[in-house]
Design an enzyme around this catalytic site. Sequence first.
Site, PDB file in Angstrom:
ATOM      1  CG  LEU A  92      17.705  -0.843  -1.428  1.00 32.78           C
ATOM      2  CD1 LEU A  92      17.038  -1.266  -2.732  1.00 32.78           C
ATOM      3  CD2 LEU A  92      18.685  -1.908  -0.946  1.00 32.78           C
ATOM      4  CG  ASP A  93      13.856  -0.693   0.093  1.00 35.33           C
ATOM      5  OD1 ASP A  93      13.159  -0.750  -0.940  1.00 35.33           O
ATOM      6  OD2 ASP A  93      14.360  -1.696   0.634  1.00 35.33           O
TER       7      ASP A  93
END
Length: 299
Positions: free
Chosen positions: A242-243
């Site tokens: 994530l990210d």
Amino acid sequence: MYFQQKHAQKFMDKYKHRARLLISCPDQPGIVAAVTTFLYEQGANIVESSQYSTDPEGGTFFLRIEFDAPNISERKEEMERKFATIAQRFSMKWRLSLHTHIKKVAIFVSKEEHCLLELLWEWQAGELLADFVLVISNHEQMRETVESFGIPYYYIPVTKETKQEAEEKQIQLLKEHDIDVIVLARYMQILSSRFVATFPMQIINIHHSFLPAFIGARPYEQAYRRGVKLIGATSHYVTDDLDEGPIIEQDVERVDHKHHVEDLKRIGRMIEKTVLVRALKWHLEDRVIVHENKTIVFK
């Protein structure tokens, strides 16, 4: 689509002989000489060339070349077959693309409009040379705006219970339209591992640059309480982490004690939309090469 109607013929006529060659391989002597000699033998004229090496001694070499070659659209497959011999000799990862290949784009959006509107305006002006095929949203708010540009709008609600079903519908739409790149224009849903794996290095996201600080809800409020002096935005490819995917573009702006929370949000929105447009533009122009979890961007 709007781009094809208003800008396409002039663009196609101007660049009908142009192509791009992107290469990454172990660095060693003779790469540029072999590539440029090949292009010369094919009657090509190089109009732009950029290169970079992580380390001349055992590093990785990257090369992006734009060239004009007569009747390139008809000769593309033949040139690829001939170039394969050189590519094999230097252990290259490579691709040859036509300048006139207009990539098909899908935009995902939730409730915030600033990134979506910037993309649409830049696209309408002919600054983003793409085919904006559709917009997918988990809310209805943006329908009227999107459809006013002549772009189909698909409302697919997402809940914890229906997330898998919603993603199946999204993936089916994207495959039906043969989408080349997906832009998350403040789409406030986490994509599943299966979704991301279906479109590797084809999903571009945008978010604030406070991460890993001020995680969770209300980041600007958290930043205001800490008295931050810099705010910004990051655009990156989406991966299963994530990210944490390869970063394409970032930007920042200084702030001070006079800026309240709403000021920080306003400045943040401005940076987000600008950074996202730049990242998409470079992707559309084949200026980005992914290397491990980083990018080489030939601007």
